[in-house]
Design a protein around this motif. Structure first.
Motif, short mmCIF file in Angstrom:
data_model
loop_
_atom_site.label_atom_id
_atom_site.label_comp_id
_atom_site.label_asym_id
_atom_site.label_seq_id
_atom_site.Cartn_x
_atom_site.Cartn_y
_atom_site.Cartn_z
N THR A 170 -8.41 -0.12 24.84
CA THR A 170 -7.21 0.64 25.23
C THR A 170 -6.15 0.51 24.14
O THR A 170 -6.16 -0.45 23.36
N LEU A 171 -5.23 1.44 24.12
CA LEU A 171 -4.12 1.37 23.17
C LEU A 171 -3.32 0.09 23.37
O LEU A 171 -2.96 -0.59 22.40
N SER A 172 -3.05 -0.25 24.63
CA SER A 172 -2.25 -1.44 24.89
C SER A 172 -2.97 -2.71 24.42
O SER A 172 -2.33 -3.61 23.86
N SER A 173 -4.29 -2.79 24.60
CA SER A 173 -5.03 -3.95 24.12
C SER A 173 -5.04 -4.00 22.59
O SER A 173 -4.85 -5.06 21.99
N SER A 229 -5.57 6.05 27.35
CA SER A 229 -6.33 5.69 26.16
C SER A 229 -7.68 6.37 26.21
O SER A 229 -8.48 6.12 27.12
N GLU A 230 -7.94 7.23 25.24
CA GLU A 230 -9.19 7.97 25.21
C GLU A 230 -9.96 7.63 23.94
O GLU A 230 -9.52 7.98 22.83
N PRO A 231 -11.08 6.92 24.06
CA PRO A 231 -11.89 6.62 22.88
C PRO A 231 -12.27 7.90 22.13
O PRO A 231 -12.59 8.92 22.75
N GLY A 232 -12.19 7.85 20.82
CA GLY A 232 -12.49 9.00 19.99
C GLY A 232 -11.29 9.87 19.68
O GLY A 232 -11.32 10.70 18.78
N ASP A 263 -12.30 -1.90 16.88
CA ASP A 263 -11.32 -1.42 17.87
C ASP A 263 -10.81 -0.03 17.54
O ASP A 263 -10.44 0.74 18.42
N CYS A 264 -10.75 0.28 16.25
CA CYS A 264 -10.22 1.56 15.82
C CYS A 264 -10.73 1.88 14.42
O CYS A 264 -11.29 1.01 13.74
N ARG A 265 -10.51 3.10 14.02
CA ARG A 265 -10.73 3.50 12.64
C ARG A 265 -9.36 3.90 12.11
O ARG A 265 -8.72 4.82 12.63
N SER A 266 -8.89 3.21 11.09
CA SER A 266 -7.59 3.53 10.50
C SER A 266 -7.75 4.74 9.60
O SER A 266 -8.56 4.73 8.67
#
Length: 161
Positions: A78-81, A15-18, A55-58
């Protein structure tokens, strides 16, 4: 009991932020829960909640009758979280609304990290065209359960993507 394949799917997952990711998850036993308008809207609300939490940008998503495709930019999680929280939130909402009984989502999910050279809009167009390829509608504007950040006030997918 976890299947051996699910452990193999997680091996090497990073999982890589950005980074941009295309995520896909399916309903338990591919039950077409999201043919029901209210059920699809509760899932969409859970997607948007993940974004509001930071947590994310859709970038784009489409809720199909038995699965979800979600193009995101990952933030500080993280992706899993992200997926665990999304599935829990959406599953709880569906059960509280009496739109399901028991398990909503299959375990696991598929993810694909987009490379820097990938055309993000091309990926989004492909994702959003799923209802057309599945024969659910004759034109994407007729399908109610999708969105993309490139939409303009005119709402024309072809003009903005």
């Amino acid at each position: 009991m976890e299947r051996a394949e699910s452990n193999l799917l997680r091996r090497g997952r990073f999982s890589e932020p950005g980074r941009l990711y295309l995520l896909t998850t399916v309903t338990h036993q591919r039950t077409p829960l999201f043919q029901e308008l209210r059920a699809a809207r509760l899932v969409i609300r859970a997607l948007r909640h993940s974004e509001r939490l930071g947590d994310c940008r859709s970038l784009a998503w489409v809720v199909m009758p038995d699965h979800l495709h979600w193009l995101i930019e990952l933030r500080a999680i993280t992706l899993s979280s992200l997926m665990r929280q999304f599935k829990s939130r959406s599953g709880t909402a569906l059960c509280k609304a009496n739109l399901c009984r028991g398990q909503v989502w299959q375990r696991g999910y598929h993810d694909r990290a987009l490379r820097r050279e990938d055309d993000t809009r091309k990926v989004a167009r492909y994702l959003i065209a799923n209802p057309l390829r599945a024969g659910l509608v004759a034109q994407i504007g007729d399908y109610p359960h999708w969105d993309a950040v490139w939409l303009t006030d005119s709402g024309s997918l072809h003009n903005c993507l």
